[in-house]
Design a protein around this motif. Sequence first.
Motif, PDB file in Angstrom:
ATOM      1  N   ALA A  91       0.610  -1.180  -0.057  1.00 17.13           N
ATOM      2  CA  ALA A  91       0.000   0.071   0.216  1.00 17.13           C
ATOM      3  C   ALA A  91       0.767   1.214   0.062  1.00 17.13           C
ATOM      4  CB  ALA A  91      -0.896  -0.144   1.196  1.00 17.13           C
ATOM      5  N   LEU A  92       1.993   1.315   0.742  1.00 17.81           N
ATOM      6  CA  LEU A  92       2.760   2.316   1.181  1.00 17.81           C
ATOM      7  C   LEU A  92       3.439   2.476  -0.375  1.00 17.81           C
ATOM      8  CD1 LEU A  92       4.200   4.771   2.602  1.00 17.81           C
ATOM      9  CD2 LEU A  92       6.050   3.042   3.023  1.00 17.81           C
ATOM     10  N   ALA A  93       4.113   1.603  -1.200  1.00 19.66           N
ATOM     11  CA  ALA A  93       4.708   1.590  -2.369  1.00 19.66           C
ATOM     12  C   ALA A  93       3.547   2.021  -3.407  1.00 19.66           C
ATOM     13  CB  ALA A  93       5.163   0.231  -2.839  1.00 19.66           C
ATOM     14  N   THR A  94       2.547   1.846  -3.308  1.00 21.50           N
ATOM     15  CA  THR A  94       1.263   2.175  -4.322  1.00 21.50           C
ATOM     16  C   THR A  94       1.012   3.793  -4.168  1.00 21.50           C
ATOM     17  OG1 THR A  94       0.381   0.031  -4.243  1.00 21.50           O
ATOM     18  CG2 THR A  94      -1.002   1.774  -5.239  1.00 21.50           C
ATOM     19  N   THR A  95       0.831   4.200  -2.989  1.00 25.50           N
ATOM     20  CA  THR A  95       0.604   5.530  -2.568  1.00 25.50           C
ATOM     21  C   THR A  95       2.000   6.419  -3.064  1.00 25.50           C
ATOM     22  OG1 THR A  95      -0.332   4.674  -0.540  1.00 25.50           O
ATOM     23  CG2 THR A  95       0.060   7.120  -0.822  1.00 25.50           C
ATOM     24  N   ASP A  96       3.015   5.974  -2.664  1.00 29.81           N
ATOM     25  CA  ASP A  96       4.117   6.723  -2.975  1.00 29.81           C
ATOM     26  C   ASP A  96       4.531   6.865  -4.453  1.00 29.81           C
ATOM     27  OD1 ASP A  96       6.824   7.997  -1.593  1.00 29.81           O
ATOM     28  OD2 ASP A  96       7.621   6.760  -3.275  1.00 29.81           O
ATOM     29  N   GLY A  97       4.271   5.611  -5.285  1.00 31.50           N
ATOM     30  CA  GLY A  97       4.631   5.594  -6.716  1.00 31.50           C
ATOM     31  C   GLY A  97       6.232   5.658  -6.857  1.00 31.50           C
ATOM     32  N   GLN A  98       6.882   5.817  -5.985  1.00 30.28           N
ATOM     33  CA  GLN A  98       8.494   5.735  -6.392  1.00 30.28           C
ATOM     34  C   GLN A  98       9.274   4.701  -5.303  1.00 30.28           C
ATOM     35  OE1 GLN A  98       9.797   9.859  -6.935  1.00 30.28           O
ATOM     36  NE2 GLN A  98       9.961   9.319  -8.878  1.00 30.28           N
ATOM     37  N   LEU A  99       8.599   3.730  -5.088  1.00 30.40           N
ATOM     38  CA  LEU A  99       9.022   2.812  -4.268  1.00 30.40           C
ATOM     39  C   LEU A  99       8.629   1.356  -4.735  1.00 30.40           C
ATOM     40  CD1 LEU A  99       7.921   3.871  -0.556  1.00 30.40           C
ATOM     41  CD2 LEU A  99      10.135   3.808  -1.214  1.00 30.40           C
ATOM     42  N   PHE A 100       9.597   0.462  -4.876  1.00 26.85           N
ATOM     43  CA  PHE A 100       9.364  -0.919  -5.243  1.00 26.85           C
ATOM     44  C   PHE A 100       8.251  -1.658  -4.064  1.00 26.85           C
ATOM     45  CE2 PHE A 100      13.573  -0.191  -7.179  1.00 26.85           C
ATOM     46  CZ  PHE A 100      13.187  -0.668  -8.600  1.00 26.85           C
ATOM     47  N   ASP A 101       7.486  -2.621  -4.763  1.00 31.00           N
ATOM     48  CA  ASP A 101       6.541  -3.343  -3.829  1.00 31.00           C
ATOM     49  C   ASP A 101       7.499  -4.188  -2.970  1.00 31.00           C
ATOM     50  OD1 ASP A 101       4.713  -5.090  -2.578  1.00 31.00           O
ATOM     51  OD2 ASP A 101       3.628  -5.035  -4.583  1.00 31.00           O
ATOM     52  N   PRO A 102       7.573  -4.124  -1.873  1.00 29.98           N
ATOM     53  CA  PRO A 102       8.520  -4.948  -1.072  1.00 29.98           C
ATOM     54  C   PRO A 102       7.914  -6.530  -0.983  1.00 29.98           C
ATOM     55  CG  PRO A 102       7.045  -3.668   0.393  1.00 29.98           C
ATOM     56  CD  PRO A 102       6.655  -3.160  -1.037  1.00 29.98           C
ATOM     57  N   SER A 103       6.817  -6.787  -1.191  1.00 29.18           N
ATOM     58  CA  SER A 103       6.253  -8.233  -1.378  1.00 29.18           C
ATOM     59  C   SER A 103       6.882  -9.163  -2.532  1.00 29.18           C
ATOM     60  CB  SER A 103       5.119  -8.577  -0.660  1.00 29.18           C
ATOM     61  OG  SER A 103       4.213  -7.721  -2.108  1.00 29.18           O
ATOM     62  N   VAL A 104       7.050  -8.257  -3.319  1.00 27.94           N
ATOM     63  CA  VAL A 104       7.427  -9.005  -4.819  1.00 27.94           C
ATOM     64  C   VAL A 104       8.989  -8.594  -5.201  1.00 27.94           C
ATOM     65  CG1 VAL A 104       5.107  -9.267  -5.642  1.00 27.94           C
ATOM     66  CG2 VAL A 104       6.114  -7.136  -6.288  1.00 27.94           C
ATOM     67  N   HIS A 105       9.486  -7.235  -5.126  1.00 28.58           N
ATOM     68  CA  HIS A 105      10.668  -6.877  -5.462  1.00 28.58           C
ATOM     69  C   HIS A 105      11.824  -7.549  -4.637  1.00 28.58           C
ATOM     70  CE1 HIS A 105      13.008  -4.022  -7.978  1.00 28.58           C
ATOM     71  NE2 HIS A 105      13.830  -4.001  -6.999  1.00 28.58           N
ATOM     72  N   LEU A 106      12.581  -8.335  -5.689  1.00 32.42           N
ATOM     73  CA  LEU A 106      13.876  -9.040  -5.056  1.00 32.42           C
ATOM     74  C   LEU A 106      14.884  -8.062  -4.487  1.00 32.42           C
ATOM     75  CD1 LEU A 106      14.560 -11.836  -7.985  1.00 32.42           C
ATOM     76  CD2 LEU A 106      13.085 -11.904  -5.726  1.00 32.42           C
ATOM     77  N   SER A 107      15.372  -8.639  -3.522  1.00 32.79           N
ATOM     78  CA  SER A 107      16.297  -7.447  -2.557  1.00 32.79           C
ATOM     79  C   SER A 107      17.830  -7.853  -3.191  1.00 32.79           C
ATOM     80  CB  SER A 107      16.396  -8.322  -1.103  1.00 32.79           C
ATOM     81  OG  SER A 107      17.220  -9.340  -0.824  1.00 32.79           O
ATOM     82  N   GLY A 108      18.203  -8.873  -4.016  1.00 33.90           N
ATOM     83  CA  GLY A 108      19.542  -9.095  -4.408  1.00 33.90           C
ATOM     84  C   GLY A 108      20.501  -9.560  -3.409  1.00 33.90           C
ATOM     85  N   ILE A 109      19.798  -9.681  -2.152  1.00 27.99           N
ATOM     86  CA  ILE A 109      20.787 -10.399  -1.005  1.00 27.99           C
ATOM     87  C   ILE A 109      20.832 -11.719  -1.161  1.00 27.99           C
ATOM     88  CG2 ILE A 109      21.003 -10.189   1.436  1.00 27.99           C
ATOM     89  CD1 ILE A 109      19.605  -7.419   1.409  1.00 27.99           C
ATOM     90  N   THR A 110      19.668 -12.571  -0.916  1.00 19.72           N
ATOM     91  CA  THR A 110      19.561 -13.834  -1.151  1.00 19.72           C
ATOM     92  C   THR A 110      19.005 -14.252  -2.548  1.00 19.72           C
ATOM     93  OG1 THR A 110      17.393 -14.081  -0.047  1.00 19.72           O
ATOM     94  CG2 THR A 110      19.224 -14.177   1.319  1.00 19.72           C
TER      95      THR A 110
END
Length: 210
Positions: A141-160
């Motif tokens: 919801a925060l990612a959608t409202t902001d518009g310039q954040l990745f959706d944390p539940s789907v965007h890969l972190s690149g860490i693992t």
Amino acid sequence: MKKLALLMTVVALVISTPIIKAQTIVGSAHDFSTQTWNTSGEICKVCHTPHNGSMLPEAPLWNHQLTTATFSLYTSSTMNAVVGQPDGNSKLCLSCHDGTVALENFGGVTNGTNKMLPGDLGYIGTDLSNDHPVSFTYNTALATTDGQLFDPSVHLSGITPSGTIATDMLFAGKVQCASCHDVHNSVAGTASLLLKSNAASALCLTCHDK
Ligand code: HEC
Ligand code: HEC
Ligand code: HEC
Ligand code: HEC
């Protein structure tokens, strides 16, 4: 003779091949084993204890006195997230980094005097108004409202290999100090105890779609 020379070369190669090893807390800024105030000489004990620790949800067997300070928080007209007083692991970090609790106040000690002072490496203080916000929920919801954040539940972190921002960087769904830092210094090739290299702002661009 030729055979021997070849053998020697092979042996030399085997010996000189670098062994890629993960970094550890040993020798890092959080290795307090040689500090005069740490009479136990143990590394983990300043923060965790094998027995009679505090059972906090954010860190196992916690052994360091917690801060009770009230912090000034980050605010801005463009921020969508609602930031609260530090909680989760951020509160644990600030129990040394805010300068109100002595470093040697662990294992029940409460009368230490070695506090982090303004100007010390790593001193943050109780004014968080000029620091990246922590202790707020970062969700779809925060990612959608902001518009310039990745959706944390789907965007890969690149860490693992298959971990998302949410699984690898958030704690109970929140951004905390440990979203960017690894207190145990276990990530190879990073400075400032970072969870991921920030070369070319790679850490920032993991969450910010800029
Ligand atoms: C300077 C304080 C500090 C020191 C020293 C420290 N830790 Fe931690 N540890 C933390 C904090 C804060 C967390 C919670 C945040 C996190 O998980 O990153 C944590 C989390 C953990 C966890 C649970 C999460 C995980 O990473 O698996 C384990 C297990 C742990 N520490 C073990 C250790 C051991 C073993 C040592 C000594 C070799 C040690 N720690 C030294 C602060 C410390
Ligand atoms: C027991 C006290 C203590 C706790 C708890 C603690 N720190 Fe530290 N930290 C220190 C001290 C002291 C230093 C500075 C050491 C020095 O002067 O070399 C430091 C240094 C650092 C540095 C600078 C490292 C460098 O190499 O430049 C970072 C980053 C850091 N801490 C982050 C954290 C984070 C994030 C947490 C929580 C997850 C945390 N710390 C928890 C005491 C603590
Ligand atoms: C959004 C990512 C992010 C968050 C959240 C974050 N940090 Fe950092 N921190 C960094 C980066 C990146 C650096 C490396 C230095 C730089 O680029 O300025 C750093 C540097 C530091 C340093 C090294 C000293 C310095 O001033 O350069 C300390 C100590 C530190 N952070 C502690 C903390 C603590 C404690 C928290 C939680 C209250 C926290 N950080 C939250 C990204 C973050
Ligand atoms: C773990 C994810 C994550 C990482 C990594 C991260 N951020 Fe953020 N950051 C956020 C979220 C979520 C917000 C809240 C944005 C909002 O609500 O408008 C935020 C807020 C901010 C803000 C305040 C925005 C405003 O409108 O006032 C700035 C500036 C910022 N981040 C810069 C950085 C920088 C620079 C880095 C790299 C050092 C970084 N961030 C790393 C997630 C992250």
